[in-house]
Design an enzyme around this catalytic site. Structure first.
Site, PDB file in Angstrom:
ATOM      1  N   GLU A 120    -107.636 104.895  63.822  1.00 15.17           N
ATOM      2  CA  GLU A 120    -107.682 105.546  65.116  1.00 15.17           C
ATOM      3  C   GLU A 120    -106.288 105.577  65.726  1.00 15.17           C
ATOM      4  O   GLU A 120    -105.333 105.021  65.175  1.00 15.17           O
ATOM      5  CB  GLU A 120    -108.688 104.848  66.038  1.00 15.17           C
ATOM      6  N   HIS A 235    -110.541 108.597  78.665  1.00 12.41           N
ATOM      7  CA  HIS A 235    -110.693 108.992  77.267  1.00 12.41           C
ATOM      8  C   HIS A 235    -110.366 110.471  77.145  1.00 12.41           C
ATOM      9  O   HIS A 235    -110.849 111.287  77.931  1.00 12.41           O
ATOM     10  CB  HIS A 235    -112.106 108.711  76.771  1.00 12.41           C
ATOM     11  N   ARG A 281    -103.750 107.019  73.700  1.00 12.05           N
ATOM     12  CA  ARG A 281    -104.761 107.726  74.476  1.00 12.05           C
ATOM     13  C   ARG A 281    -104.208 108.357  75.748  1.00 12.05           C
ATOM     14  O   ARG A 281    -104.620 109.456  76.135  1.00 12.05           O
ATOM     15  CB  ARG A 281    -105.904 106.771  74.849  1.00 12.05           C
ATOM     16  N   HIS A 339    -112.870 105.991  81.406  1.00  9.95           N
ATOM     17  CA  HIS A 339    -113.488 105.364  80.239  1.00  9.95           C
ATOM     18  C   HIS A 339    -113.397 103.848  80.237  1.00  9.95           C
ATOM     19  O   HIS A 339    -114.370 103.172  79.908  1.00  9.95           O
ATOM     20  CB  HIS A 339    -112.825 105.922  78.982  1.00  9.95           C
ATOM     21  N   ARG A 374    -104.998 100.423  76.837  1.00 13.02           N
ATOM     22  CA  ARG A 374    -105.695  99.715  75.758  1.00 13.02           C
ATOM     23  C   ARG A 374    -105.583 100.463  74.437  1.00 13.02           C
ATOM     24  O   ARG A 374    -105.761 101.673  74.377  1.00 13.02           O
ATOM     25  CB  ARG A 374    -107.173  99.534  76.105  1.00 13.02           C
TER      26      ARG A 374
END
Length: 544
Positions: A120, A235, A281, A339, A374
């Site tokens: 990811e 997100h 992100r 998110h 994060r």
């Protein structure tokens, strides 16, 4: 239920508030000690863990090391990650995941029994362990819930809304909760908050309705130290449909080859970042957000990922189908949504907060492992690691017997308050926070949000009564969730105004550059003028 009616007092050795991965992990690890687990949901499991699609990041693959995972975590956190805590997270996390694999939990595996590992965004290696394809959270917490139900030392109280901590001289003495049958004081020397995040405080979120920031608000009213509240991760790829919450299209799709396209069908992320679709992100979310804000739709083409992993994304396929979309025929419309909250109640490596007798773990806690942003799939990992660490510390740390303390008066909500009024206040609050402290903020927007939230908080407080009939428990919970969302929103706005820079998930258009001297900041409720304090021995009707 009237204000003169006495309420139940129940004794417990340890109280766990929350039924997600962190709370259930802590409760299971505490066995055979007596634990009361309180959850406002109708059963186990609850919270955002149930909806986690991506997986658990852990350095368990050949050639991967916890040190490499820690380095990726530090890099993603935009300069605010505590490197020692990141090392602890990735070291303990790898060991935890190996134990789960050995215990036979239903992770996706290769024919030889080794875990299938995905990659990811911002990870330097394929280290994401999955279960049920893209149903990792649901698969894992469902399995743990079965174990919890079979653990005789754990008593589960469902439909129980935690309202406030009870304190005596700065020490936690228990928790006041509103159950379906009325008020209950859970008297205990140890309370663990594992209530998850704050996503439902925003108008557009991937979080379930119960993510109203209860634990953060409870700790704030008790005077606990909080930190990094301005860092809210959006997100990048929530499905752009009219739904609440909005469905999430897992980052694992991009890890498997899904591509982001503009309105003309062209990839745009290669021009935004060297890692393109696998950039951090915050980078991907803002790249999409700029286009959406300009009225340009953005799409995620899932077809390369579905071709690479035909059986890998059953949850995503179901979500798309439920909204009348066919990901095999065309790209899916996406837009960012609130998110994950990197901030929370400040804890040490063992989950201890600034209040004696209070621990926190999972998303409600601020351990320093996430910094300003994060790293993907570190959330379930954090819940596992710190849920277990908190349990160990709670079990090993001696506490003196509870002192006598005053029985608190519950907040009394007027009987004529209805759901429609509370819904209206809640909707205004969510919109104000989303518009003023969303993906991109500025000083004027934050000030406008603060004024709006302050007015709504004052209006909500007016719905309390001193005497006479009180509202039924379902209205008390509705009112309490609105109170918590408003307090959390005001705290986030306050912290965002104070951070005059752009860093990680916190983007100020009026302060677009990072400040090299900027550090993580903590605050308490006293930093918000005019906010009421915690329940304490001063609100008493009798002494226990």
């Amino acid at each position: 239920m009237t204000s003169s009616t006495p309420y139940d007092v129940r004794d417990a050795e340890v109280i766990v508030v929350g039924s997600g991965l962190a709370g259930m992990t802590a409760a299971l690890q505490l066995a055979p000690r007596a634990v009361t687990l309180i959850t406002k949901t109708a059963g186990l499991p609850g919270g955002s863990s149930l909806y986690a699609q991506g997986g658990i990041a852990a350095a368990v693959g050949t050639g991967d090391r916890p040190e490499d995972h820690a380095a990726d975590t530090v890099a993603a956190g935009a300069g605010l990650v505590d490197a020692a805590m990141a090392a602890l997270l990735t070291r303990d996390g790898a060991a935890q995941v190996r134990r789960l694999l050995e215990d036979g939990l239903p992770f996706d595996r290769a024919p030889d029994g080794s875990p299938l590992l995905g990659r990811e965004a911002a990870h330097g290696a394929a280290r994401i362990v999955h279960a049920g394809g893209d149903a990792t959270g649901r698969t894992l917490v469902t399995a743990l819930a079965e174990r919890l139900r079979a653990t005789p030392s754990v008593r589960v109280e469902i439909d129980a809304f935690a309202v406030d901590l009870v304190l005596r001289n700065g020490r936690v003495c228990g928790l006041l909760a509103c159950h379906g049958q009325g008020w209950v004081l859970h008297r205990a020397p140890r309370v663990i908050l594992a209530t998850g995040g704050i996503g439902a405080a925003f108008a557009r979120t991937t979080n379930p309705a119960e993510a109203t920031g209860d634990g953060l608000a409870i700790a704030a009213r008790a005077g606990a130290r909080l930190a990094d509240l301005e860092f809210v991760q959006f997100h990048p790829t929530a499905l752009a449909v009219d739904a609440d919450p909005v469905p999430l299209l897992t980052e694992a799709l991009r890890g498997a080859g899904a591509l982001l396209l503009d309105s003309e069908g062209r990839r745009f992320m290669p021009d935004e970042h060297p890692l393109a679709e696998l950039a951090p992100r915050d980078v991907v979310a803002r790249a999409i957000g700029r286009r959406v804000a300009a009225g340009e739709p953005v799409f995620l083409d899932l077809r390369p990922a579905l071709a690479a992993k035909p059986d890998g994304f059953p949850t995503v396929l179901t979500l798309c189908t439920e909204h009348g979309l066919d990901p095999f025929a065309e790209p899916m419309p996406v837009a960012p949504a609130a998110h994950y909250h990197m901030g929370g109640v400040v804890t040490d490596a063992d989950g201890r907060t600034s209040l004696e007798g209070l621990w926190a773990c999972g998303e409600v806690a601020c351990t320093g492992v996430h910094g300003a942003n994060r790293l993907a799939s570190n959330s379930l990992l954090e819940a596992l690691v710190f849920g277990a660490r908190v349990a160990r510390d709670v079990a090993e740390r001696p506490l003196a017997p509870l002192p006598p303390f005053a029985l608190p008066r519950p907040p009394a909500v007027a009987a004529d308050v209805g759901h429609l009024l509370l819904d209206a206040i809640g909707a205004e609050a969510r919109t104000a926070l989303y518009e003023g402290a969303g993906l991109v903020r500025d000083g004027l927007g934050l000030l406008a949000a603060r004024r709006k939230l302050d007015r709504l908080a004052a209006a909500l407080d007016m719905l309390r009564c001193e005497d006479g009939d009180e509202a039924p428990p379902e209205i008390v919970r509705h009112w309490g969730e609105a109170r918590n969302r408003l307090l959390v929103g005001r705290l986030v706005v306050h912290a965002a105004l104070a951070r005059e820079e752009s860093r990680g998930a916190h983007c100020r258009s009026d302060h677009p550059l990072p400040n090299p001297a900027s550090i993580s900041r903590s605050l308490t409720l006293s930093d918000l003028a005019g906010t009421t304090g915690p329940l304490s021995g001063d609100a008493a009707c009798c002494i226990l």
